[in-house]
Design a protein around this motif. Structure first.
Motif: not given
Length: 222
Positions: A91-103
């Motif tokens: 039901x969410x309009x936007x998924x905000x995915x923060x930075x840090x460690x890719x792995x």
């Protein structure tokens, strides 16, 4: 599929307008979920999460006058029944995915089951990445190594056939000079975008567009 891959967040009017276009409505009418998981893979991560949510670190991201904002912590999801969180996600309009460690982020994207949901989810939900949150959608990722994951753990999901190198010429990241990123790009088999914090990449299905009020460079493989 609708993606807005940023280096540091919604840092200028052009990137802001691109987000509104992808959402199809004003940010004040849109709901968002923030995924902070990758930040825990870097030093002082818990404090950085607090600062990102409050908007006191970096460019606007969570603090954008969203209609509603929730937190989705991927490491908790394997122990929670999916009926408690999947409907909220859908039901969410936007998924905000923060930075840090890719792995670390890539590992928990898969372990949580979110990776399996992305193909259907991204038909309507806008994926907004920040730094590592952007990189894992491409064919290249990095690691800080502050975790105990198996060494063969993937550093990205590889949903896009190019690499992304954020924070071009940023004073906090002295290795991210254009010359250094060009050398790195030469070792990869896919095109590489080096982008500064005033630049983002907008992706709608197979269409890739640069949104920038700063500097960026595309390196094609030899």
């Amino acid at each position: 599929m609708k993606l807005l891959l940023t280096s540091a967040g919604i840092s200028n009017t052009s990137i802001h307008n691109a987000l509104v276009e992808l959402l199809g409505k004003p940010i004040s009418e849109a709901s968002a979920l923030f995924i902070p998981t990758a930040i825990y893979g870097i030093r002082n991560g818990s404090n950085i999460v607090r600062q990102v949510i409050r908007g006191s670190l970096g460019d606007p991201f969570c603090e954008l006058d969203w209609k509603s904002l929730g937190i989705l912590e991927l490491t908790a999801l394997p122990s929670i029944k999916q009926e408690l969180w999947v409907p909220m996600l859908l039901e969410t309009d936007a998924l905000l995915v923060g930075g840090g460690d890719c792995q670390y982020l890539s590992y928990w994207m898969k372990q949580s089951g979110l990776t399996d949901l992305l193909p259907s989810l991204l038909r309507k939900t806008v994926y907004v990445g920040l730094s590592a949150g952007s990189m894992i959608m491409t064919s290249y990722g990095t690691t800080y190594g502050n975790h105990t994951l198996p060494s063969e753990t993937d550093k990205s999901l590889g949903l896009l056939d190019f690499a992304l190198h954020p924070h071009l010429d940023h004073p906090w990241f002295p290795d991210n000079s254009l010359a250094n990123l060009e050398k790195l790009a030469a070792t990869l088999s896919v095109p590489s975008y080096a982008i500064d914090d005033q630049t983002a990449i907008k992706v709608i299905d197979d269409n890739v567009e640069i949104v920038s009020e700063g500097n960026w460079k595309l390196f094609d493989p030899q």
